[in-house]
Design an enzyme around this catalytic site. Structure first.
Site, short mmCIF file in Angstrom:
data_model
loop_
_atom_site.label_atom_id
_atom_site.label_comp_id
_atom_site.label_asym_id
_atom_site.label_seq_id
_atom_site.Cartn_x
_atom_site.Cartn_y
_atom_site.Cartn_z
CG ASP A 187 -5.34 1.39 8.05
OD1 ASP A 187 -5.54 0.61 8.99
OD2 ASP A 187 -4.26 2.00 7.92
NE ARG A 205 -4.53 2.94 11.16
CZ ARG A 205 -3.44 3.63 10.85
NH1 ARG A 205 -3.19 4.77 11.44
NH2 ARG A 205 -2.61 3.19 9.92
CG ASP A 230 -1.94 1.02 1.31
OD1 ASP A 230 -2.39 1.44 0.24
OD2 ASP A 230 -2.34 1.41 2.43
CG ASN A 273 -7.18 0.80 -0.59
OD1 ASN A 273 -7.52 -0.19 -1.23
ND2 ASN A 273 -6.06 1.46 -0.84
CE LYS A 333 -12.78 7.97 5.13
NZ LYS A 333 -11.33 7.91 5.05
CB SER A 380 -12.59 4.29 6.96
OG SER A 380 -11.62 3.29 7.11
N GLY A 419 -8.09 8.80 6.68
CA GLY A 419 -8.32 9.19 8.07
C GLY A 419 -9.80 9.28 8.43
NE ARG A 427 -2.01 -13.64 28.09
CZ ARG A 427 -1.35 -14.48 28.86
NH1 ARG A 427 -0.71 -15.49 28.33
NH2 ARG A 427 -1.33 -14.32 30.18
P1 13P Z 1 -9.02 5.00 5.36
O1 13P Z 1 -8.16 5.96 6.11
O2 13P Z 1 -10.31 5.63 4.94
O3 13P Z 1 -9.25 3.72 6.07
O4 13P Z 1 -8.24 4.63 4.00
C1 13P Z 1 -7.23 3.66 4.00
C2 13P Z 1 -6.45 3.63 2.73
O5 13P Z 1 -6.76 4.27 1.75
C3 13P Z 1 -5.27 2.78 2.69
O6 13P Z 1 -4.56 2.89 1.49
O1 G3H Z 2 -3.30 5.16 3.51
C1 G3H Z 2 -2.64 4.82 4.48
C2 G3H Z 2 -3.02 3.63 5.25
O2 G3H Z 2 -4.11 3.92 6.11
C3 G3H Z 2 -1.85 3.07 5.98
O3 G3H Z 2 -1.52 3.84 7.09
O4 G3H Z 2 0.88 4.31 6.68
O5 G3H Z 2 -0.12 4.62 8.95
O6 G3H Z 2 0.24 2.32 8.02
P1 G3H Z 2 -0.04 3.76 7.72
ZN ZN Z 3 -4.62 4.92 0.74
#
Ligand code: 13P
Ligand code: G3H
Ligand code: ZN
Length: 322
Positions: A261, A265, A81, A259, A183, A218, A180, A286
């Site tokens: 992420d 989180r 990524d 995508n 948005k 997200s 993030g 745990r």
């Molecule tokens: P989000 O921050 O919306 O989860 O996007 C993640 C992303 O684009 C990773 O490449």
């Molecule tokens: O677009 C970025 C992804 O959310 C990955 O985040 O670089 O903090 O692992 P990171």
């Molecule tokens: Zn991204």
């Protein structure tokens, strides 16, 4: 089973989207595999440069290989990524990755094309596909921050020229999202017109369909933000993400990789904040780690349903044999 990203694109294009989920550790990986098996969905594991530093790239590989043994029915691709040129070459040469993303979207158009072309030539020689980005999303990714107002949507005419000259296999297009938790404001949403124009202009140019990748996908559930804040967090309650009901309409227009992420989180933060709020005397990682794996698996299964990838594993297994 690790498959090529191209195979997943072939099955999904125009019908549903494949969830591309970032992983950083064993707990996330276990939750991800379980959620995808529970929902019978193929998926893409994403590894960022930050993740490769945090857990050590060889450890991440080992975790994924082990998860694949623990869940032998899982069908997935492994993707870099937001790579730079050097990291792309490292992943291509490792023999482990199904695809890489070269992110030169912050460079001028011709430079972006030249860098992507070099990566594509080297990747294609090894059967690896390449995602490249055109346009600029807002928000923070790795060490780059794009201030509000400086983001720019992908120009569909430029997209066609970019695809033709760069040789990329999938296009990360700026269609209104950002990375993030913050948005959109008010009634903003995805720019379906841009997705549609890219698809139509690619076709008019006589090119085969090119999967579009949606970064910053997200949904930032309001309930998740509220629970985090009720357990001591101080997230801005105006946090807002992609409308979950827009995933599938976007997929039908060619958004084939989505995508996600940040939402994962948020699950992690909610589980751990609530756990230690309710058990302030505990110090064993745990029990909350177990709860996180369960909650993350549920979250992933729910996302796959929204993306339309849930329940497609059997069909994919048949297609892969052909
Ligand atoms: P989000 O921050 O919306 O989860 O996007 C993640 C992303 O684009 C990773 O490449
Ligand atoms: O677009 C970025 C992804 O959310 C990955 O985040 O670089 O903090 O692992 P990171
Ligand atoms: Zn991204």
């Amino acid at each position: 089973m690790i498959v090529t990203t191209a195979e997943l694109y072939r099955v999904a294009y125009g019908k549903f989207a494949i969830g591309a989920y970032n992983i950083n550790n064993a707990e996330q990986t276990m939750g991800l595999f379980r959620g995808c098996i529970d929902s019978q969905a193929p998926f893409i594991i994403q590894i960022s440069k930050g993740a490769r530093k945090y857990t050590e790239k060889r450890m991440l590989e080992a975790i994924i290989r082990s998860a694949s043994e623990i869940f032998p029915d899982a069908i997935f691709a492994v993707h870099l990524d937001h790579g730079d040129e050097e990291t792309c070459y490292d992943c291509i040469d490792s023999g482990f990755y199904s695809s890489v993303m070269i992110d030169a979207s912050h460079d001028p158009f011709d430079e972006n094309i030249a860098i992507t072309r070099r990566v594509a030539d080297r990747a294609h020689a090894k059967g690896i596909s390449v995602e490249a980005e055109l346009g600029m999303l807002g928000g923070v990714e790795e060490d780059i921050v794009v201030e509000e107002g400086n983001e720019c949507l992908t120009d569909p005419d430029e997209a066609v020229e970019f695809i033709q000259r760069s040789g990329c296999d999938a296009l990360a297009a700026a269609i209104g999202t950002s990375h993030g938790a913050y948005k959109f404001k008010g009634a903003q949403g995805l720019h379906f017109d841009v997705i549609e124009k890219i698809r139509d202009k690619v076709k008019a140019a006589g090119l085969p369909p090119v999967p579009i990748v949606m970064h910053g996908s997200s949904s930032v559930p309001k309930e998740e933000v509220a629970r985090i804040n009720a357990a001591g967090g101080t997230l801005d309650p105006s946090a807002c993400g992609v409308n979950e009901n827009e995933y599938l309409p976007a997929a039908k227009l060619g958004v084939t990789k989505v995508n996600i992420d940040t939402d994962g989180r948020l699950v992690w933060t909610r589980v751990h904040r609530e756990y230690f709020r309710d058990k302030p005397g505990d110090f064993d990682f745990r029990p909350p780690g177990k709860i996180f794996q369960d909650e993350y698996a549920k979250f992933i299964a729910g996302r796959n349903k929204l993306l339309g990838s849930a329940g497609t594993l059997a069909e994919i297994r048949v297609t892969l044999k052909k």
